[in-house]
Design an enzyme around this catalytic site. Structure first.
Site, PDB file in Angstrom:
ATOM      1  N   HIS A 140       0.710  -1.297  -0.119  1.00 15.64           N
ATOM      2  CA  HIS A 140      -0.227   0.072   0.034  1.00 15.64           C
ATOM      3  C   HIS A 140       0.764   1.327  -0.057  1.00 15.64           C
ATOM      4  CE1 HIS A 140      -3.343  -2.695   0.822  1.00 15.64           C
ATOM      5  NE2 HIS A 140      -3.791  -1.901   0.171  1.00 15.64           N
TER       6      HIS A 140
ATOM      7  N   ARG B 240     -10.319   4.562  -0.411  1.00 14.24           N
ATOM      8  CA  ARG B 240      -9.927   3.353   0.821  1.00 14.24           C
ATOM      9  C   ARG B 240      -9.946   4.018   1.944  1.00 14.24           C
ATOM     10  NH1 ARG B 240      -5.807   2.088  -3.569  1.00 14.24           N
ATOM     11  NH2 ARG B 240      -5.565  -0.159  -3.732  1.00 14.24           N
TER      12      ARG B 240
ATOM     13  N   ARG C 288     -15.082   2.313   0.081  1.00 11.48           N
ATOM     14  CA  ARG C 288     -15.142   1.004   0.576  1.00 11.48           C
ATOM     15  C   ARG C 288     -14.996   1.023   1.908  1.00 11.48           C
ATOM     16  NH1 ARG C 288      -9.577  -2.150  -0.991  1.00 11.48           N
ATOM     17  NH2 ARG C 288      -8.727  -0.702   0.604  1.00 11.48           N
TER      18      ARG C 288
ATOM     19  N   GLU D 190     -11.826 -10.142  -4.975  1.00 11.89           N
ATOM     20  CA  GLU D 190     -10.629 -10.091  -4.685  1.00 11.89           C
ATOM     21  C   GLU D 190     -10.154 -11.528  -3.970  1.00 11.89           C
ATOM     22  OE1 GLU D 190      -9.334  -6.539  -2.549  1.00 11.89           O
ATOM     23  OE2 GLU D 190     -11.133  -6.922  -0.984  1.00 11.89           O
TER      24      GLU D 190
ATOM     25  N   ASN E 197      -5.054  -6.840  -6.800  1.00  6.43           N
ATOM     26  CA  ASN E 197      -3.932  -6.683  -6.165  1.00  6.43           C
ATOM     27  C   ASN E 197      -4.005  -7.985  -5.134  1.00  6.43           C
ATOM     28  OD1 ASN E 197      -3.631  -4.340  -7.236  1.00  6.43           O
ATOM     29  ND2 ASN E 197      -4.239  -2.887  -5.520  1.00  6.43           N
TER      30      ASN E 197
ATOM     31  N   ARG F 158       1.821 -10.361  -1.128  1.00  2.00           N
ATOM     32  CA  ARG F 158       2.103  -8.992  -1.930  1.00  2.00           C
ATOM     33  C   ARG F 158       3.398  -8.110  -1.382  1.00  2.00           C
ATOM     34  NH1 ARG F 158      -3.676  -5.683  -1.667  1.00  2.00           N
ATOM     35  NH2 ARG F 158      -2.578  -3.943  -2.282  1.00  2.00           N
TER      36      ARG F 158
HETATM   37  C1  PEP Z   1      -7.076  -4.708  -4.523  1.00  2.00           C
HETATM   38  O1  PEP Z   1      -6.850  -5.731  -3.651  1.00  2.00           O
HETATM   39  O2  PEP Z   1      -6.877  -4.791  -5.671  1.00  2.00           O
HETATM   40  C2  PEP Z   1      -7.593  -3.518  -4.033  1.00  2.00           C
HETATM   41  C3  PEP Z   1      -7.899  -2.522  -4.733  1.00  2.00           C
HETATM   42  O3  PEP Z   1      -7.299  -3.255  -2.714  1.00  2.00           O
HETATM   43  P1  PEP Z   1      -6.159  -2.793  -1.837  1.00  2.00           P
HETATM   44  O4  PEP Z   1      -5.005  -2.708  -2.945  1.00  2.00           O
HETATM   45  O5  PEP Z   1      -6.360  -1.555  -0.925  1.00  2.00           O
HETATM   46  O6  PEP Z   1      -6.072  -4.188  -0.967  1.00  2.00           O
HETATM   47 MG    MG Z   2      -7.733  -5.430  -1.659  1.00  2.00          MG
END
Ligand code: PEP
Ligand code: MG
Length: 553
Positions: A188, A295, A331, A429, A452, A463
């Site tokens: 992030h 976010r 969100r 996701e 993501n 990640r």
């Molecule tokens: C994702 O997971 O693609 C997303 C948009 O949320 P975040 O990156 O905040 O987990």
């Molecule tokens: Mg996400």
């Protein structure tokens, strides 16, 4: 001149002076002192400086995030005026003949323990505030400067690593770029750099020694390089490149006000991702048609305690009004994994990305969830708000959300509080959400694909783990096919589907997404106009068959 190669997470050239972040709780040494009066005076002076700093932060926060959010700085000022706290520090200095840093740290320890052991939740949370004020005084006593107090602008922040909660607090007007020794491309912190539209490098082996602080540096986000004390010819070359980029940006500005429409007339919604109200200026500047992902957890990360309904209401209302009737998708709280706020007091987990996070927290702690939902529904009368829920894995979760939402609506009705119509969607996701997207589509108003996390969970790759960046392949055929499945299932049920993960701004894949019929792309504000250009030059009907072949190989 010294040159260090890292990994770029956002392009562009920045030239400025280094702001070295010396982090970590300092090892406080206990030092015997001779002159007790002088040491007490040193403490008093540091305390005055801290109070003055908090005053400046309070004024700044009022302008940026409104009075309710700024109040914490006032509370911290009051805590620094507390007689018991001050007496304790002075007593330790005089009775033990020790340095002020040590006396503050000992006082912090005693007071934090005392608060933490109290029954009342509100009082318990004050332990974190004691920590904050004491750290501030210690930082002043030891001459350490923190990210929030950068004196002048045009800075390149260099740090070992930056947590999302720290990145979000950086003064965006002063920071031109940042470079970290650690970090991963999909974290992030990297996402925030893209939102801020500034060059950023991670995994860059810059030695974090004091003498680089204040030195002139160039960050080349195209090549992933930082130059410290650059030679004149490198400086000239990079200045020229910087100007070239500026001209390209100016050209793109001509696309402002134009539609996001393909050559054959297909319209695509091109929205922006934001982390807080400070990003709104960039959204408007880049002419996004809406906000596809706010976010909201960053509101929690910027706060020292649970943000109240009123505080959140003010923020959502500000965003809704600033966007003037354009869609704003907020969100709900997606805290956990790399996004941690101390006051949630979460247990350490073996696998935080697979742990207690996002909707799992909201469904098990409806007290927190309902505060946010109430604020969202109340703010809905000021604009075109939509809500989306993260990390969904089952129909049952959606049913539980719906029943909590109903409770909230009924409570608001009973209290005579108005609220508007709100579209409600979910993030896709997790791989299981893809597999049941035909069923989920019947329950919600839209899907937003979080590529993501979808990549992280499908490829079984953390990640956050920089060692695995090379294995993290969002272009994997499996991911692309999943996206197609989700879009097809959404359309079969008559709802729309968008992408709000970083892949939405992947120029190589956007033609494929257009060919699949993706309805919306939500990207960092700086990517809106370049994508508008791509969309306006693409002919879906003509290029579709060719582009979709990519799903077969
Ligand atoms: C994702 O997971 O693609 C997303 C948009 O949320 P975040 O990156 O905040 O987990
Ligand atoms: Mg996400």
């Amino acid at each position: 001149m010294k040159k260090f190669q890292g990994k770029s997470v956002f392009g562009g050239i920045a030239i400025g002076r280094i702001f070295l972040v010396q982090k970590g709780e300092q090892q406080i040494k206990r030092v015997k002192i001779e002159d007790i009066a002088a040491e007490i005076a040193r403490f008093e002076e540091a305390r005055d400086t801290a109070i003055a700093q908090l005053g400046t932060l309070y004024e700044k926060a009022i302008k940026e995030v409104g009075k309710p959010n700024a109040a914490i700085f006032e509370v911290h000022q009051m805590m620094l005026e507390d007689e018991d706290y001050i007496d304790s520090v002075k007593n330790i200095i005089s009775s033990q003949s020790v340095n002020a840093e040590y006396a503050v740290a000992s006082t912090e320890d005693t007071f934090a323990k005392m608060f933490a052991s109290m029954e009342d939740d509100y009082m318990k949370e004050r332990a974190a505030d004691i920590h904050d004020i004491s750290e501030r005084v210690i930082a002043i006593l030891s001459g350490r400067v923190s990210l929030g107090e950068m004196a002048d602008g045009n800075r390149i922040v260099v740090a070992d690593d930056l947590a999302p909660s720290e990145t979000v607090q950086m003064d965006k007007e002063k920071v031109q770029a940042f470079v970290t020794v650690k970090g991963s491309v999909n974290s992030h912190t990297a996402i925030l750099a893209r939102t801020m539209n500034i060059p950023a490098l991670i995994a860059t082996p810059v030695p974090l020694v004091g003498d680089i602080d204040g030195k002139l540096a160039i960050v080349d986000g195209f090549e992933g390089v930082i130059y410290i004390d650059p030679d004149d010819n490198v400086l000239a070359e990079k200045r020229a490149r910087q100007e070239e980029e500026e001209q390209k940006k100016q050209l793109l500005l001509q696309l402002k006000g134009k539609e996001n429409v393909t050559l054959d007339g297909k319209k695509v919604k091109l929205y922006a991702n934001i982390g807080n109200t400070k990003d709104l200026a960039l959204v408007l500047k880049n002419d996004a048609a809406g906000i596809g992902l706010f976010r909201s957890e960053f509101i929690y990360l910027e706060s020292d305690t649970y943000p109240t309904e009123e505080e959140q209401f003010e923020i959502y209302k500000t965003v809704a009004m600033a966007m003037g009737g354009k869609k704003v998708i907020i969100r709900t709280l997606d805290i956990g994994a790399d996004k941690q706020a101390d006051y949630f007091n979460m247990d350490a987990e073996e696998n935080p990305a697979l742990g207690y996070r996002a909707i799992r927290i909201c469904l098990t702690r409806p007290d927190i969830f309902k505060v946010q939902l109430r604020a969202l529904f109340r703010a809905s009368v000021y604009g075109n708000l939509a809500i989306m829920y993260p990390m969904i894995t089952s129909l049952e979760e959606v049913h539980q959300i719906k029943s909590i939402v109903e409770e909230v609506k009924n409570e608001l009705k009973a209290e005579g509080i108005r609220f508007g119509q709100i579209e409600q969607g979910i993030m896709i996701e997790t791989p299981v959400a893809v597999m049941i997207s035909d069923l989920l589509a019947k329950e919600v108003d839209f899907f937003s694909i979080g590529t993501n996390d979808l990549t992280q969970y499908s490829l079984a790759i953390d990640r956050q783990n920089t060692k695995l960046d090379a294995f993290y392949q969002p272009h994997h055929l499996g991911i692309l096919r999943m996206i197609k499945t989700v879009v097809d299932n959404a359309h079969a049920a008559g709802i729309w589907a968008g992408i709000c993960g970083e892949l939405g701004a992947d120029f190589d894949l956007v033609p494929l997404f257009l060919a699949m019929g993706v309805d919306e792309l939500s990207v960092s504000p700086g990517n809106v106009l370049p994508l508008r250009k791509l969309i306006r030059e693409f002919d879906v009907e003509k290029q579709k068959d060719e582009v979709l072949k990519r799903l077969l190989k």
